[in-house]
Design a protein around this motif. Structure first.
Motif, PDB file in Angstrom:
ATOM      1  N   ALA A  11       0.807  -1.570   0.046  1.00 16.73           N
ATOM      2  CA  ALA A  11      -0.050   0.129  -0.276  1.00 16.73           C
ATOM      3  C   ALA A  11       1.098   1.084  -0.386  1.00 16.73           C
ATOM      4  N   ASN A  12       1.934   0.965  -0.172  1.00 16.28           N
ATOM      5  CA  ASN A  12       2.842   2.132   0.156  1.00 16.28           C
ATOM      6  C   ASN A  12       2.550   3.548   1.137  1.00 16.28           C
ATOM      7  N   LEU A  13       3.219   2.376   2.224  1.00 11.99           N
ATOM      8  CA  LEU A  13       2.931   2.543   3.398  1.00 11.99           C
ATOM      9  C   LEU A  13       3.641   3.255   4.826  1.00 11.99           C
ATOM     10  N   PRO A  14       3.650   4.226   5.446  1.00 14.79           N
ATOM     11  CA  PRO A  14       5.026   3.283   6.902  1.00 14.79           C
ATOM     12  C   PRO A  14       4.901   2.281   7.352  1.00 14.79           C
ATOM     13  N   ILE A  15       6.065   1.175   7.209  1.00 14.65           N
ATOM     14  CA  ILE A  15       6.253  -0.332   7.620  1.00 14.65           C
ATOM     15  C   ILE A  15       6.009   0.003   9.886  1.00 14.65           C
ATOM     16  N   LEU A  16       4.856  -0.107   9.548  1.00 19.06           N
ATOM     17  CA  LEU A  16       4.211  -0.080  10.699  1.00 19.06           C
ATOM     18  C   LEU A  16       3.891  -1.574  11.675  1.00 19.06           C
ATOM     19  N   SER A  17       3.398  -1.993  12.860  1.00 20.97           N
ATOM     20  CA  SER A  17       3.546  -2.864  13.334  1.00 20.97           C
ATOM     21  C   SER A  17       1.900  -3.288  13.761  1.00 20.97           C
ATOM     22  N   PRO A  18       1.466  -4.373  13.659  1.00 21.88           N
ATOM     23  CA  PRO A  18      -0.082  -4.050  14.266  1.00 21.88           C
ATOM     24  C   PRO A  18      -0.623  -3.930  15.396  1.00 21.88           C
ATOM     25  N   HIS A  19       0.318  -3.679  16.164  1.00 18.23           N
ATOM     26  CA  HIS A  19      -0.415  -2.297  17.541  1.00 18.23           C
ATOM     27  C   HIS A  19      -0.348  -1.521  17.068  1.00 18.23           C
ATOM     28  N   ALA A  20      -0.343  -1.047  15.876  1.00 17.87           N
ATOM     29  CA  ALA A  20       0.007   0.119  14.787  1.00 17.87           C
ATOM     30  C   ALA A  20      -1.708   0.784  15.235  1.00 17.87           C
ATOM     31  N   LEU A  21      -2.470  -0.897  14.959  1.00 11.42           N
ATOM     32  CA  LEU A  21      -3.911  -0.277  14.275  1.00 11.42           C
ATOM     33  C   LEU A  21      -5.116  -0.031  16.034  1.00 11.42           C
ATOM     34  N   ARG A  22      -4.104  -0.193  17.374  1.00 15.97           N
ATOM     35  CA  ARG A  22      -4.223  -0.105  18.333  1.00 15.97           C
ATOM     36  C   ARG A  22      -4.221   1.274  18.485  1.00 15.97           C
ATOM     37  N   HIS A  23      -3.230   1.945  18.211  1.00  8.88           N
ATOM     38  CA  HIS A  23      -2.357   3.332  18.425  1.00  8.88           C
ATOM     39  C   HIS A  23      -3.344   4.038  17.791  1.00  8.88           C
ATOM     40  N   SER A  24      -3.927   3.326  16.701  1.00  9.38           N
ATOM     41  CA  SER A  24      -4.504   4.203  15.174  1.00  9.38           C
ATOM     42  C   SER A  24      -6.439   4.568  16.191  1.00  9.38           C
TER      43      SER A  24
END
Length: 383
Positions: free
Chosen positions: A319-332
């Motif tokens: 998706a050409n997005l920053p490489i984050l971790s699944p925990h970023a979904l919780r923060h989001s």
């Protein structure tokens, strides 16, 4: 074994024992007793002290022997397996390489403080606090529980604090999250199980509820009330290194919670429930799990957290997005709720945080929108 002899009109005892680290033969002696009976009583007390709780007295015990036996006896029965695994690894990989061959009484306060300072150069403040806590607790137990030491030389040691080091919370903006979730619905080249929509369901659920990855992977269908749109979080999946995964209680008491699901999430979960059966029928080696777990790998077992993280990373790349971790979904999820002006108490309960303060300290100054909206509300109030 004790022996006795009379020298210069006074009795002396000599107790023989084997050093458990070096395997060498050692002796402990004392003289000056008026009678043999006094020497015998003193020798008996000395032998008892040497073997007291299986450890040598007066700090003579080796750190290696004491810490390993202390961990099994005092920690293993009283903490979660994942916590004990962390304690055991910390002892074996960090504490014993530095102090293992020392006797307990040889741990010098100044030398220990230098070691702590060195650790802060390699690890975060929180990690060093955990290491020090293990050492300090073990020595306190040697002092008060086993009574094999007279004082704790490292009590009230101060851990160097973080200096101008700000914890960065990584999250997706609303637009980035939309791109990420949209990417999950697109075909993946050379995908082995292309019919499966499992990751779409998993990551959508995490993004729209803020649940942790372990909480998501532990879910069973009995935890989800699709008719009323309610999700019950009451357990977490733990995947220790090189050992069998297991279900454990959540991170804290407040982590046990009920979460309201929005309509899009309910719709995707309903599709996933049908899709998982279609996948089992479509692919010969795709097995139905023995339990009613919501997310599972092709052999019917729980999804592995490392596999989930890798899929998340690849999706970010596609998706050409920053490489984050699944925990970023919780923060989001937390940030988006606050940007939508959700009450802080509601956000805290939804995330299962231990306190509202924790939620506020973590998120309320994350984005300019949250700050601007808060200031706007204040200005409206003051007019």
């Amino acid at each position: 074994m004790a022996t006795f002899r009379k020298r210069n009109g006074k009795w002396e005892y000599r107790v023989s024992y084997t050093d458990r680290i070096t395997g060498t033969y050692k002796q402990k002696s004392k003289s000056g007793f008026l009678t043999k009976k006094e020497a015998q009583l003193a020798a008996s007390a000395a032998e008892k002290d040497i073997n007291y709780f299986g450890f040598s007295e007066d700090g003579e015990e080796y750190v290696e022997i004491y810490f390993l036996e202390w961990a099994v006896t005092y920690k293993k029965p009283n903490v979660k397996p994942i916590t004990y695994d962390l304690i055991e690894r910390t002892i074996n990989k960090i504490i014993l390489p530095r102090w293992g061959k020392y006797r307990l009484k040889e741990i010098n306060r100044n030398e220990y403080k230098k070691w702590i300072n060195e650790l802060r150069g390699r690890y975060s403040e929180g990690t060093v606090r955990r290491i020090h806590s293990i050492v300090n607790t073990a020595i306190n137990d040697a002092l008060y529980e086993y009574q094999i030491m007279k004082l704790n030389p490292i009590s009230r040691i101060k851990i160097p604090k973080e200096v101008e080091e700000v914890q960065t919370v990584k999250f997706f903006s609303v637009e980035q999250l939309d791109l990420f979730l949209e990417q999950l619905t697109k075909p993946v080249k050379n995908s082995k199980y292309g019919l499966s929509m499992q990751y779409t369901a998993l990551f959508t659920l995490m993004a729209r509820t803020g649940i942790r990855i372990g909480e998501a992977l532990a879910l069973t269908w009995s935890d989800i009330d699709l008719e009323n749109g309610r999700l019950h979080v009451n357990k977490t999946l733990v995947y220790p290194r090189n050992t069998t995964p297991y279900i454990s209680t959540p991170k804290s008491k407040r982590s046990i919670r009920e979460i309201q699901l929005d309509d899009p999430t309910v719709k995707i979960l309903k599709k996933h429930r049908i899709n998982r059966m279609e996948v089992i029928l479509q692919y010969e080696n795709y097995k139905k799990p023995e339990s009613d777990i919501v997310f599972f790998q092709h052999d019917g077992r729980w999804l592995r957290t490392n596999v989930v993280r890798e899929y998340f990373k690849k999706t970010c790349e596609r998706a050409n997005l920053p490489i984050l971790s699944p925990h970023a979904l919780r923060h989001s999820h937390a940030v988006h709720l606050l940007e939508a002006k959700a009450d802080l108490s509601y956000v805290s309960k939804r995330l299962g945080h231990a306190s509202i303060k924790m939620t506020g300290d973590t998120y309320t100054h994350i984005t300019k929108k949250i700050e601007d909206d808060s200031l706007d509300l204040y200005q409206l109030y003051m007019k």
